[in-house]
Design an enzyme around this catalytic site. Structure first.
Site, mmCIF file in Angstrom:
data_model
loop_
_atom_site.group_PDB
_atom_site.id
_atom_site.type_symbol
_atom_site.label_atom_id
_atom_site.label_comp_id
_atom_site.label_asym_id
_atom_site.label_seq_id
_atom_site.Cartn_x
_atom_site.Cartn_y
_atom_site.Cartn_z
ATOM 1 N N HIS A 167 38.505 24.498 69.963
ATOM 2 C CA HIS A 167 37.451 23.515 70.240
ATOM 3 C C HIS A 167 38.041 22.236 70.811
ATOM 4 C CE1 HIS A 167 33.556 21.482 69.569
ATOM 5 N NE2 HIS A 167 34.297 20.420 69.259
ATOM 6 N N GLU A 168 39.115 21.736 70.207
ATOM 7 C CA GLU A 168 39.684 20.469 70.663
ATOM 8 C C GLU A 168 40.354 20.612 72.029
ATOM 9 O OE1 GLU A 168 38.603 18.083 69.112
ATOM 10 O OE2 GLU A 168 38.024 19.063 67.252
ATOM 11 N N HIS B 271 37.840 20.151 74.712
ATOM 12 C CA HIS B 271 37.481 18.760 74.991
ATOM 13 C C HIS B 271 38.314 18.176 76.136
ATOM 14 C CE1 HIS B 271 34.342 17.378 72.363
ATOM 15 N NE2 HIS B 271 34.928 17.834 71.280
ATOM 16 N N GLU C 168 29.855 17.452 73.275
ATOM 17 C CA GLU C 168 30.065 18.471 72.252
ATOM 18 C C GLU C 168 29.503 19.847 72.606
ATOM 19 O OE1 GLU C 168 32.123 18.235 70.043
ATOM 20 O OE2 GLU C 168 32.422 16.084 69.752
ATOM 21 N N TYR D 32 25.778 19.805 68.871
ATOM 22 C CA TYR D 32 26.667 20.933 69.144
ATOM 23 C C TYR D 32 25.870 22.198 69.467
ATOM 24 C CZ TYR D 32 30.437 18.189 66.924
ATOM 25 O OH TYR D 32 31.357 17.217 66.611
#
Length: 640
Positions: free
Chosen positions: A316-317, A320, A339, A406
């Site tokens: 997930h990060e 980003h 998000e 999200y």
């Protein structure tokens, strides 16, 4: 949203229809182009003495600069030539402890549009800074030196420095951090570089200097620092893991797939532009799951399960790096732009790096949790948090954070992908990133670009697709509650987990296929446990005991979501034989949502026990967590 006017060959941001209501800065009149920080750490006393230098572009005629601050000690403000500037701190509508205050700096004259100026501010921050987590050396693994880490999202960065604390403003950035202790090493957002020239003069004869630089513009919330006894290790390619030395080998092994994740994500969405990728696994008291600072992701140790099942946080990060860090929502009402696009890219990557339907199970779990969040917003002050565009005026926007931006946003993107076609949507996302690169946008920018792209690139059934986008997009973003189109993702693996859970719930005997659980994917196990928790009222203590005897859930090393749902069930069912494991779980994690969720049911059912446990364990937690639990206990005590 940021629009652009060409004036004397300079590109300047101008007024947007969707302004940031959570900043007191006059960012429409002046704009920070570059920020340089110089910090002297005194971690023993939880104190940082600081100087910040700002290179500022004037957008409109102006004679003052307004910056955001939160409980900072501001000593002086001056121009680069040393001339002092008058300043005052203005309290706005009792917002000091909500959004902070306004630092008003009176300039030496009126500046005209297109002029540049440089100012410096000397200040200090302490453990009152809500972005800073200070740990004593006793709270670290080696107990040799203190430790510090930051968390600036959403509007906490103003507690570390005066600035335009809004995602509408992006600037390049550099920093120098000075430590008095050779054991304290520092990592910060940006590339580590050779020593930069110091601004300040220091009495200490021996200081250890760490300097960083980032030439890609970022918003304030992406500035991050970790300082303490930390080391880094390469896990292949351009990927590094950073942690306390004792844990580094194990963490690096758990995260050895990072280069593979980065490669597969890049193949789908386009090149990774940031250079190195580093992830810091923070100490146990880390109050959040992860934070996407460029080149320096932060993550909770809860993702280290031992079987690599928890590293979805890292995926997930990494996502980003494109969604949020490259193209950013221009205010906290547009958090979903950061998000949901990130969640979409994360789940798309799962299709290449995890078993079949792993991404579908993630979406199903996300939908379940989103519905729970939507149903939980009953306070009239929070009713707009049910939409993708919440009203955060005169509030701390962190209060609006939930799974709505999200998952409701993800479902919009998934629906658009089904409408446009999977391959077409991939090219749309690549085009979107290229078009808005390094900009901050709002939902209307996304909407208009989507329609334009469809008109230019989709031939088959074009008008029907456009009509459907026009019909559903604005209601999807602005309406409260569930999306206008029903969630449709499904897999037999979901029903498989539900059926096994129901067999335990509805029968008095152990299911013949009970061992099937051990072969489930980790997120499929979460589906099973969610079904158990949702039906806790049907569970007798004998059934809880049978489940625990067979699967050994209590005290097990397992994914934090599974553990959280199990221990909530234990408390709700008042199965006191496993309370030792509930306590152990609360002592082993620091993430706010999980600790608060367990204490919520503890307080409802065992108030005195909750008070006792918290009094004994609160030193383990970050102030953001301990303050929340203390507030819950205080409110519960009123109604005893």
């Amino acid at each position: 949203m940021i629009k652009y006017l060409i004036i004397s060959t300079l590109v300047l941001s101008c007024i947007s229809s969707d302004l940031d209501l959570n900043t007191f800065s006059n960012y429409l009149e002046v704009r920070i182009n570059h920020l340089h920080l110089e910090w002297l750490l005194d971690l023993d006393n939880k104190l940082v003495n600081a100087t910040a230098e700002y290179q500022i572009k004037v957008l409109r005629n102006v004679d003052h600069i307004d910056l955001d601050i939160y409980l900072l000690d501001v000593f002086n403000v001056y121009l680069l030539n040393g001339n002092p500037l008058e300043f005052q701190i203005q309290v706005i509508r009792n917002q000091t402890l909500v959004q902070g205050d306004k630092l008003v700096i009176k300039l030496d004259r009126q500046y005209k549009a297109l002029e540049n100026l440089i100012i410096r501010i000397k200040y200090a921050y302490t453990d009152k800074a809500r972005a800073a987590g200070f740990l004593t050396k006793e709270q670290t693994q080696s107990k040799k030196v203190p430790y510090m880490f930051s968390q600036c999202e959403a509007i906490k960065c103003r507690s570390l420095m005066p600035l335009q604390d809004t995602p509408s403003v992006k600037f390049t950035y550099s920093s120098t951090v000075l430590s008095k202790d050779p054991l304290i090493k520092v990592f910060m957002t940006g590339h580590q570089v050779d020593s930069l020239q110091l601004i300040g003069q220091y009495e200490e004869t021996r200081l250890y200097q760490y300097s960083f630089k980032l030439d890609i513009p970022i918003p304030a919330y992406l500035i991050g620092i970790v300082a303490g006894e930390v080391e880094q290790r390469n896990v292949g390619g351009n990927c590094y893991v950073i942690s306390e030395p004792h844990f580094l080998e194990g963490y690096a092994k758990e995260l050895e797939e990072l280069p593979f994740f980065l490669e597969k994500m890049s193949e789908y969405i386009g090149p990774y532009i940031w250079g190195e990728y580093k992830i810091v696994v923070l100490p146990q008291s880390c109050p959040f799951g992860g934070m996407e600072h460029p080149l320096l992701t932060f993550a909770s140790p809860m993702m280290i399960v031992g079987d690599k099942s928890g590293v979805g946080i890292a995926i997930h990060e990494i996502a980003h790096s494109w969604m949020g860090n490259t193209v950013t929502g221009n205010n906290w009402s547009n958090l979903w732009i950061m998000e949901s696009l990130c969640v979409f890219l994360e789940r798309k990557t799962y299709q290449f790096v995890r078993p079949k339907d792993y991404d579908v199970i993630e979406a199903i779990n996300g939908n379940i949790d989103m519905i729970e969040d939507i149903e939980g917003f009953v306070d009239p002050e929070k009713i707009t948090y049910k939409s993708l565009h919440p009203n955060t005026a005169w509030k701390n926007p962190n209060d609006s954070f939930s799974l709505v931006p999200y998952e409701k946003g993800y479902q919009l993107l998934y629906y658009l992908e089904q409408l446009i076609g999977e391959e077409n949507f991939k090219f749309f996302l690549r085009s979107y990133l290229d078009y808005f690169k390094f900009q901050s946008i709002d939902e209307d920018d996304f909407y208009k670009y989507l329609l334009r792209w469809v008109r230019q690139n989709i031939q088959d059934n074009q008008q029907a697709i456009i009509n459907e986008i026009i019909l559903i997009y604005k209601p999807w973003v602005y309406d409260l509650g569930l999306p206008p189109r029903q969630f449709s993702q499904t897999t037999p693996k979901y029903q498989q987990a539900i059926s096994l859970a129901n067999a335990w719930i509805q029968n008095n005997e152990q299911p013949q296929n009970a061992n099937e659980y051990n072969d489930y994917m980790p997120n499929q196990q979460t589906i099973f446990m969610q079904q158990i928790m949702s039906n806790w009222e049907k569970l007798t203590n004998s059934k809880i005991k049978a489940l625990d005897d067979f699967y050994k859930f209590s005290g097990a090393k397992q994914g934090v979501q599974i553990g959280f749902k199990w221990y909530r069930t234990i408390v709700l069912c008042k199965y006191e034989d496993s309370f030792w494991a509930v306590r152990q779980f609360l002592q082993s994690i620091g993430v706010r949502s999980y600790i608060v969720g367990i204490y919520e049911v503890l307080i409802q059912n065992y108030l005195n026990l909750a008070k006792q446990w918290f009094e004994e364990d609160k030193y383990l937690y970050h102030p953001l967590v301990s303050n929340k639990v203390q507030d819950m206990l205080n409110k519960a005590g009123i109604f005893e």
